[in-house]
Design a protein around this motif. Structure first.
Motif, PDB file in Angstrom:
ATOM      1  N   ILE A 127      41.626  15.593  34.214  1.00 46.22           N
ATOM      2  CA  ILE A 127      40.997  16.086  35.531  1.00 46.22           C
ATOM      3  C   ILE A 127      42.226  17.224  35.827  1.00 46.22           C
ATOM      4  O   ILE A 127      43.201  16.965  36.197  1.00 46.22           O
ATOM      5  CB  ILE A 127      40.663  15.401  36.658  1.00 46.22           C
ATOM      6  N   PRO A 128      41.753  18.643  35.772  1.00 49.21           N
ATOM      7  CA  PRO A 128      42.664  19.585  36.226  1.00 49.21           C
ATOM      8  C   PRO A 128      42.769  19.474  37.722  1.00 49.21           C
ATOM      9  O   PRO A 128      41.960  19.228  38.370  1.00 49.21           O
ATOM     10  CB  PRO A 128      41.965  20.862  35.737  1.00 49.21           C
ATOM     11  N   HIS A 129      43.750  19.938  38.167  1.00 50.49           N
ATOM     12  CA  HIS A 129      44.363  20.186  39.629  1.00 50.49           C
ATOM     13  C   HIS A 129      43.438  21.112  40.199  1.00 50.49           C
ATOM     14  O   HIS A 129      43.137  21.103  41.411  1.00 50.49           O
ATOM     15  CB  HIS A 129      45.752  20.552  39.941  1.00 50.49           C
ATOM     16  N   ARG A 130      43.017  22.370  39.349  1.00 55.78           N
ATOM     17  CA  ARG A 130      42.184  23.343  39.971  1.00 55.78           C
ATOM     18  C   ARG A 130      41.021  23.490  38.981  1.00 55.78           C
ATOM     19  O   ARG A 130      41.189  23.261  38.003  1.00 55.78           O
ATOM     20  CB  ARG A 130      43.012  24.610  40.039  1.00 55.78           C
ATOM     21  N   MET A 131      39.777  23.808  39.604  1.00 56.55           N
ATOM     22  CA  MET A 131      38.603  23.842  38.544  1.00 56.55           C
ATOM     23  C   MET A 131      38.076  25.225  38.831  1.00 56.55           C
ATOM     24  O   MET A 131      38.361  26.315  39.743  1.00 56.55           O
ATOM     25  CB  MET A 131      37.572  22.888  39.225  1.00 56.55           C
ATOM     26  N   LYS A 132      37.188  25.473  38.083  1.00 56.58           N
ATOM     27  CA  LYS A 132      36.458  27.001  38.025  1.00 56.58           C
ATOM     28  C   LYS A 132      35.118  26.787  38.871  1.00 56.58           C
ATOM     29  O   LYS A 132      34.691  25.608  38.698  1.00 56.58           O
ATOM     30  CB  LYS A 132      36.204  27.398  36.633  1.00 56.58           C
ATOM     31  N   ALA A 133      34.942  27.699  39.518  1.00 59.15           N
ATOM     32  CA  ALA A 133      33.682  27.499  40.505  1.00 59.15           C
ATOM     33  C   ALA A 133      33.365  29.089  40.722  1.00 59.15           C
ATOM     34  O   ALA A 133      33.954  29.817  41.230  1.00 59.15           O
ATOM     35  CB  ALA A 133      34.019  26.958  41.628  1.00 59.15           C
ATOM     36  N   TRP A 134      32.067  29.049  41.188  1.00 54.74           N
ATOM     37  CA  TRP A 134      31.407  30.271  41.440  1.00 54.74           C
ATOM     38  C   TRP A 134      31.183  30.387  43.064  1.00 54.74           C
ATOM     39  O   TRP A 134      30.888  29.049  43.409  1.00 54.74           O
ATOM     40  CB  TRP A 134      29.982  30.723  40.614  1.00 54.74           C
ATOM     41  N   VAL A 135      31.549  31.277  43.539  1.00 50.61           N
ATOM     42  CA  VAL A 135      31.589  31.260  45.020  1.00 50.61           C
ATOM     43  C   VAL A 135      31.098  32.604  45.567  1.00 50.61           C
ATOM     44  O   VAL A 135      30.844  33.611  44.794  1.00 50.61           O
ATOM     45  CB  VAL A 135      33.047  31.161  45.957  1.00 50.61           C
ATOM     46  N   LEU A 136      30.285  32.350  46.840  1.00 43.61           N
ATOM     47  CA  LEU A 136      29.846  33.561  47.478  1.00 43.61           C
ATOM     48  C   LEU A 136      30.833  34.407  47.570  1.00 43.61           C
ATOM     49  O   LEU A 136      31.820  34.200  48.333  1.00 43.61           O
ATOM     50  CB  LEU A 136      29.206  33.188  48.654  1.00 43.61           C
ATOM     51  N   GLY A 137      30.516  35.917  47.668  1.00 41.14           N
ATOM     52  CA  GLY A 137      31.392  37.204  48.014  1.00 41.14           C
ATOM     53  C   GLY A 137      30.591  37.733  49.166  1.00 41.14           C
ATOM     54  O   GLY A 137      30.327  37.056  50.103  1.00 41.14           O
ATOM     55  N   ASP A 138      30.306  38.935  48.951  1.00 37.08           N
ATOM     56  CA  ASP A 138      29.294  39.549  49.780  1.00 37.08           C
ATOM     57  C   ASP A 138      27.955  39.193  49.489  1.00 37.08           C
ATOM     58  O   ASP A 138      27.608  38.576  48.527  1.00 37.08           O
ATOM     59  CB  ASP A 138      29.349  41.142  49.659  1.00 37.08           C
ATOM     60  N   PRO A 139      26.613  39.202  50.420  1.00 39.18           N
ATOM     61  CA  PRO A 139      25.493  39.127  50.101  1.00 39.18           C
ATOM     62  C   PRO A 139      25.073  39.562  48.650  1.00 39.18           C
ATOM     63  O   PRO A 139      25.249  40.773  48.335  1.00 39.18           O
ATOM     64  CB  PRO A 139      24.710  39.723  51.231  1.00 39.18           C
ATOM     65  N   ASP A 140      24.149  38.667  47.872  1.00 34.12           N
ATOM     66  CA  ASP A 140      23.897  38.892  46.519  1.00 34.12           C
ATOM     67  C   ASP A 140      24.847  38.962  45.657  1.00 34.12           C
ATOM     68  O   ASP A 140      25.067  39.772  44.547  1.00 34.12           O
ATOM     69  CB  ASP A 140      23.099  40.159  46.578  1.00 34.12           C
ATOM     70  N   GLN A 141      26.089  38.337  45.953  1.00 37.70           N
ATOM     71  CA  GLN A 141      27.303  38.456  45.060  1.00 37.70           C
ATOM     72  C   GLN A 141      28.084  37.085  44.872  1.00 37.70           C
ATOM     73  O   GLN A 141      28.101  36.457  45.691  1.00 37.70           O
ATOM     74  CB  GLN A 141      28.254  39.616  45.553  1.00 37.70           C
ATOM     75  N   LEU A 142      28.127  36.857  43.564  1.00 40.81           N
ATOM     76  CA  LEU A 142      28.817  35.732  43.339  1.00 40.81           C
ATOM     77  C   LEU A 142      29.947  35.938  42.519  1.00 40.81           C
ATOM     78  O   LEU A 142      29.899  36.817  41.663  1.00 40.81           O
ATOM     79  CB  LEU A 142      28.093  34.646  42.428  1.00 40.81           C
ATOM     80  N   LEU A 143      31.278  35.164  42.862  1.00 42.29           N
ATOM     81  CA  LEU A 143      32.433  35.569  41.979  1.00 42.29           C
ATOM     82  C   LEU A 143      32.970  34.319  41.512  1.00 42.29           C
ATOM     83  O   LEU A 143      32.793  33.060  42.108  1.00 42.29           O
ATOM     84  CB  LEU A 143      33.631  35.979  43.283  1.00 42.29           C
ATOM     85  N   LEU A 144      33.603  34.355  40.090  1.00 40.95           N
ATOM     86  CA  LEU A 144      33.928  33.199  39.334  1.00 40.95           C
ATOM     87  C   LEU A 144      35.412  33.061  39.906  1.00 40.95           C
ATOM     88  O   LEU A 144      36.231  33.821  39.318  1.00 40.95           O
ATOM     89  CB  LEU A 144      33.739  33.283  37.880  1.00 40.95           C
TER      90      LEU A 144
END
Length: 383
Positions: free
Chosen positions: A15-32
């Protein structure tokens, strides 16, 4: 590497210490982005997310923010990871957890109530009075706490159920949708064998409401909508009669099919003023209506019709009363094929494309699934 104190791990699952995740940025925006891999506490497990289905509510959260933020008048919740219809593999166990084993495939419910409020003690944990307060023990992954558009998530053991060996990852992501349909029928009384059921709206929940109602013995099961291809899928899932409301009078046909008295149960999955009005007019005296869709605007209802005809109106939130476990049991026994609503699959790295397919109904997308068996590259992609 990931080695938190008190957490049980297997040397076979790195299991990595950090993972990849999509997160909310501004409205209608997702950031990996990269985020710390979450650590399970007591009564929790770490789930490696293998697949996640996209729900219309995910699109609303990406546009408007999480329900907790909206209800509380809080600013748009950046850095939040949405996604709630996921399944995966148990990767690590919190302290003293023995209900599950590392390596088991599990399906998840969205909600874990606080366990101490009046509603939770009644089994109504999707109506938890501490909704949106993780400090009180409430979790709703993908709604108020980080969800499944990531490599890992933490889940309370109460939200997990083992996935049968014969069930694919993609099919397991549909259990929450089927569970929501099951919850609606449960709140209407549960015993629907021999009763007439109308489902309004052939979206994912509506289509699986047809399947669940038929599997529970309802007769006749009637589906109304406007898209013939979806109505055809409803027939495959068990609808005895489908009605395109642009071509036929749904209320008149329902009454004709029920000896002139109207339906015993109506599950309203469209969420418009017109369809809610239809639900009221096609329900018999003493019948019950479940509102499974959330209208986006205020609607005007004929309350007099409800009162004079002793019609009961229920609203549901999510997949409560362990309905997902019962829905998965029907799926495992092949009482219906939920995969008929699964139309598209994308890898995690292509989540923005998957969301676009779901939002714009490209190729008549119904249920779009994101597979997460392989790690996605970190990038600044946006939706």
């Amino acid at each position: 590497m990931y080695r938190p104190a008190g957490v049980t791990m297997s040397p076979d699952l790195a299991i990595p210490h950090r993972m990849k995740a999509w997160v909310l940025g501004d409205p209608d925006q997702l950031l990996l982005h990269e985020k710390p891999t979450p650590v399970p506490a007591r009564a929790e497990v770490l789930v490696r997310i293998d697949a996640v289905a996209i729900c219309a509510t995910d699109l609303e959260i990406i546009h408007s923010g999480s329900p907790a933020s909206i209800a509380g008048g809080l600013p748009f919740n950046k850095d939040f990871t949405p996604g709630h219809e996921y399944m995966g593999t148990v990767a690590a166990l919190g302290p003293d957890v023995d209900e599950f084993k590392i390596g088991e495939r599990v399906n998840v419910e969205i909600h874990a109530g606080c366990g101490q409020c009046k509603r939770c003690r009644q089994g109504m944990y999707t109506s938890c009075l501490n909704y949106g307060r993780p400090e009180k023990g409430h979790r709703a992954n993908g709604f108020t706490t980080d969800g499944g558009f990531a490599e890992y998530a933490v889940n309370h053991v109460n939200t997990l159920a083992r996935v049968p060996d014969g069930m694919s990852d993609a099919e397991a992501t549909l259990v929450v949708t089927a569970g929501t349909s099951m919850y609606g029928l449960t709140e209407l009384g549960g015993l629907v064998a021999g009763e007439s059921v109308v489902v309004i709206g052939p979206g994912p929940i509506g289509l699986l409401a047809v399947a669940v109602a038929k599997a529970l013995g309802a007769s006749p099961v009637i589906l109304t909508g406007t898209r013939n291809r979806r109505l055809a899928i409803g027939k495959e899932l068990g609808a005895d009669r489908t009605i395109n409301i642009n071509e036929e009078d749904a209320v008149a046909i329902v009454k004709k099919l029920t000896g002139g008295i109207g339906a015993d149960y109506v599950v309203e999955c469209a969420g418009t003023e017109a369809t809610i009005d239809q639900a009221i007019r096609m329900t018999n005296r003493g019948g019950k209506i479940c509102l499974a869709a959330f209208p986006h605007e205020r609607v005007t209802l004929d309350i007099a019709q409800l009162a004079m005809n002793n019609i009961y109106l229920y609203g549901i939130r999510g997949e409560g009363r362990s309905a997902t476990r019962r829905a998965m049991a029907l799926m495992a026994e092949k009482r219906f094929d939920a995969t008929k609503i699964h139309t598209h699959t994308f890898p995690l790295a292509e989540l923005p494309t998957a969301l676009r397919y779901a939002r714009e109904r490209i190729d008549d997308a119904i249920k779009v699934v994101v597979a997460n068996r392989q790690a996605a590259p970190v990038a600044g992609a946006t939706w």
